[in-house]
Design an enzyme around this catalytic site. Structure first.
Site, PDB file in Angstrom:
ATOM      1  N   ILE A   1       0.861  -1.180   0.000  1.00  0.00           N
ATOM      2  CA  ILE A   1       0.000   0.000   0.000  1.00  0.00           C
ATOM      3  C   ILE A   1       0.898   1.230   0.000  1.00  0.00           C
ATOM      4  O   ILE A   1       1.595   1.503   0.978  1.00  0.00           O
ATOM      5  CB  ILE A   1      -0.956  -0.013   1.202  1.00  0.00           C
ATOM      6  CG1 ILE A   1      -1.899  -1.210   1.082  1.00  0.00           C
ATOM      7  CG2 ILE A   1      -1.747   1.293   1.279  1.00  0.00           C
ATOM      8  CD1 ILE A   1      -2.831  -1.392   2.246  1.00  0.00           C
TER       9      ILE A   1
ATOM     10  N   ASP B   1       0.486  13.740   6.898  1.00  0.00           N
ATOM     11  CA  ASP B   1       0.565  12.292   7.063  1.00  0.00           C
ATOM     12  C   ASP B   1       0.289  11.878   8.500  1.00  0.00           C
ATOM     13  O   ASP B   1      -0.137  12.683   9.328  1.00  0.00           O
ATOM     14  CB  ASP B   1       1.910  11.750   6.560  1.00  0.00           C
ATOM     15  CG  ASP B   1       3.095  12.335   7.311  1.00  0.00           C
ATOM     16  OD1 ASP B   1       3.046  12.384   8.551  1.00  0.00           O
ATOM     17  OD2 ASP B   1       4.084  12.733   6.666  1.00  0.00           O
TER      18      ASP B   1
ATOM     19  N   ARG C   1       4.555   6.633  -4.558  1.00  0.00           N
ATOM     20  CA  ARG C   1       5.470   6.933  -3.456  1.00  0.00           C
ATOM     21  C   ARG C   1       5.794   5.650  -2.695  1.00  0.00           C
ATOM     22  O   ARG C   1       5.153   5.298  -1.715  1.00  0.00           O
ATOM     23  CB  ARG C   1       4.859   7.963  -2.505  1.00  0.00           C
ATOM     24  CG  ARG C   1       5.842   8.416  -1.440  1.00  0.00           C
ATOM     25  CD  ARG C   1       5.122   9.166  -0.322  1.00  0.00           C
ATOM     26  NE  ARG C   1       6.007   9.352   0.805  1.00  0.00           N
ATOM     27  CZ  ARG C   1       6.268   8.425   1.725  1.00  0.00           C
ATOM     28  NH1 ARG C   1       5.703   7.241   1.639  1.00  0.00           N
ATOM     29  NH2 ARG C   1       7.095   8.671   2.721  1.00  0.00           N
TER      30      ARG C   1
END
Length: 489
Positions: free
Chosen positions: A175, A287, A189
């Site tokens: 993921i 984040d 990313r």
């Protein structure tokens, strides 16, 4: 509990009051995050936004927003049952041959579960009910969320990225967040040590100048999603582990444009490629640390095909300062980690990753200490045994009379059983999370271990303190007259 697909799981959640349908139009730009964040902090249900503004596709958020929903997704009734999942993983990581007939009989359930490990390949699948390709590919038609005011662009968060290295039989599921930069372009990313990045590096070495096939599944069944975030042994594929959780083989289908296999019941699949040298600046994004991260360059994923179910659901989440969905997943998966660690280190009594420590940056371990220096051995073991803990910056080790999940206990142990100079371990130049801006160099920093155990001969020359204990006879006498005293009446 077996769920054939995500929709089966949503049906169960709705029956149990664990899913709320939102019919009011809500904007995927910031508004869904605001509602999801408030709901998660209150321990609320998963949210299905049926009318996201500007889109005809519903958005699913907070699917794993409580530890119990994580447990349900793994086929368990409650979080405590996840210890059984951990025991199974510990067995698979280091299986032991039966010691005799009785032991064989006891191990039969585990061997039976292993039979569900291979995947089942289908010719056609729900995830390919609609196929979009060429100029018709437009990622802007998917309600990809923008979560925070200073985020660079909409961000895919729950995509299961499927890759395969040139010398590997098994696929990797990971993921990795993906920034939208064009109608058919995303930034992948992935950090250099992750499975997808390693597969890409091997591909570039073996096939220079050739495009690297990549597929991304969105809205898979819960066992497959959770299999991608669980510490499965390197020799076990995430699909195989999902089959163990589900109790039936994971159904997969070959992609339309490449040879990768994706979950057959996924809501949406993005197919395409990455070319060596095609990079783009990614971020900034808010984040799981509660901060915006630095901008850095990552590979560009070009989407050539979108396949999806009829009336597809877009599965998404947000990440921010805990509690968020990754923190909740951390709390639940904590129970999976305990048996795995205990098999390698039987002296460990409990292991706890406080959610406020950003899921993995701080760990508290309690143990049955047996000799001088034992706490430091366990400390080093935590950092090295599972790759999930190589980014854990702080490890606190306490005796088994301390509750690892009670800060009152842990702080008492630190302040009474530690000498800072003697009992602090500092390790420099170790791998650190790329998102950890506190480290002096990106991806490289230090770690601290705190030995908050009682000290043994060889660790101290002083008489060690004896903890105060009440006289049990006095306690019993006062218990008998406590109500008569009526102190709080």
């Amino acid at each position: 509990m077996k769920y054939h697909d995500l929709r089966d799981f949503l049906t169960l959640l709705e029956q149990q009051g664990e899913l709320k349908r939102i019919t009011l139009p809500v904007d995927p730009h910031l508004e869904i995050t605001e509602i999801a964040d408030r709901t998660l902090r209150a321990g609320g249900p998963a949210l299905l936004f049926e009318n996201p503004k500007g889109y005809s596709m519903p958005v699913l958020c907070n699917l794993f927003g409580t530890p119990r929903r994580v447990a349900l997704g793994m086929g368990q009734e409650d979080v405590s049952s996840l210890r059984e999942v951990g025991k199974l993983l510990a067995f698979l990581k280091e299986p032991e041959p039966p010691k005799g007939f009785r032991d064989l009989f006891d191990k039969l359930p585990q061997f039976k579960q292993v039979l569900n490990m291979p995947t089942k390949r289908l010719r056609g699948a729900p995830c390919q009910q609609k196929i979009i390709q060429g100029d018709d590919v437009d990622l802007n038609k998917i309600p990809i969320m923008t979560c925070w005011p200073e985020d660079a662009a909409p961000l895919i968060t729950w995509g299961l990225t499927v890759t395969r290295g040139p010398h590997k039989e098994r696929q990797n599921l990971g993921i990795y967040r993906q920034q939208l930069i064009g109608k058919n372009k995303l930034i992948m990313r992935w950090l250099s040590h992750r499975g997808g990045a390693l597969d890409f590096q091997e591909w570039c070495a073996a096939h220079p100048g050739e495009r690297f096939p990549v597929s991304v599944a969105l809205g898979a069944d819960p066992a497959t999603i959770l299999g991608a975030v669980t510490p499965v042994p390197d020799t076990l594929s995430e699909y195989a582990f999902a089959g163990l959780l589900r109790g039936t083989k994971t159904e997969v289908v070959k992609c339309v444009s490449n040879d990768l296999e994706v979950p057959a019941s996924a809501e949406i699949v993005l197919e395409g490629y990455i070319e060596a040298g095609e990079m783009a600046p990614e971020g900034p994004y808010g984040d799981h640390t509660g901060y915006y991260n630095e901008v850095d360059s990552f590979p560009v994923f070009t989407v050539t095909h979108i396949t999806q179910r009829e009336d597809a659901i877009y599965h998404s989440t947000y990440t921010g300062r805990p509690p968020d969905e990754p923190a909740v997943l951390g709390v639940a998966l904590n129970e999976v980690f305990v048996p795995i660690l205990q098999k390698q280190f039987p002296e460990i009594v409990d292991f706890y990753l406080p959610p406020e420590g950003c899921s993995y940056r701080l760990a508290v371990v309690t143990m049955k200490k047996q000799y001088a220096g034992h706490a430091k051995r366990v400390m080093m073991g935590v950092w090295s045994f599972l790759r999930q803990f190589m980014y854990t910056k702080f490890v606190i080790v306490c005796d088994d009379d301390v509750n690892a999940r009670d800060w009152n206990d842990v702080i008492w142990a630190i302040t009474t059983r530690m000498d800072p100079a003697r009992d602090t371990v500092l390790v420099e130049n170790t791998p650190i999370d790329y998102l950890d801006f506190a480290s002096p160099v990106s991806g490289l920093g230090s770690k601290m271990g705190l030995d908050a155990t009682n000290k043994w001969p060889g660790e101290t020359q002083r008489e060690w303190g004896r903890p105060i204990k009440k006289d049990p006879q006095v306690t019993a006498r006062i218990d008998a007259i406590w109500d008569e005293l009526a102190i709080f009446k």
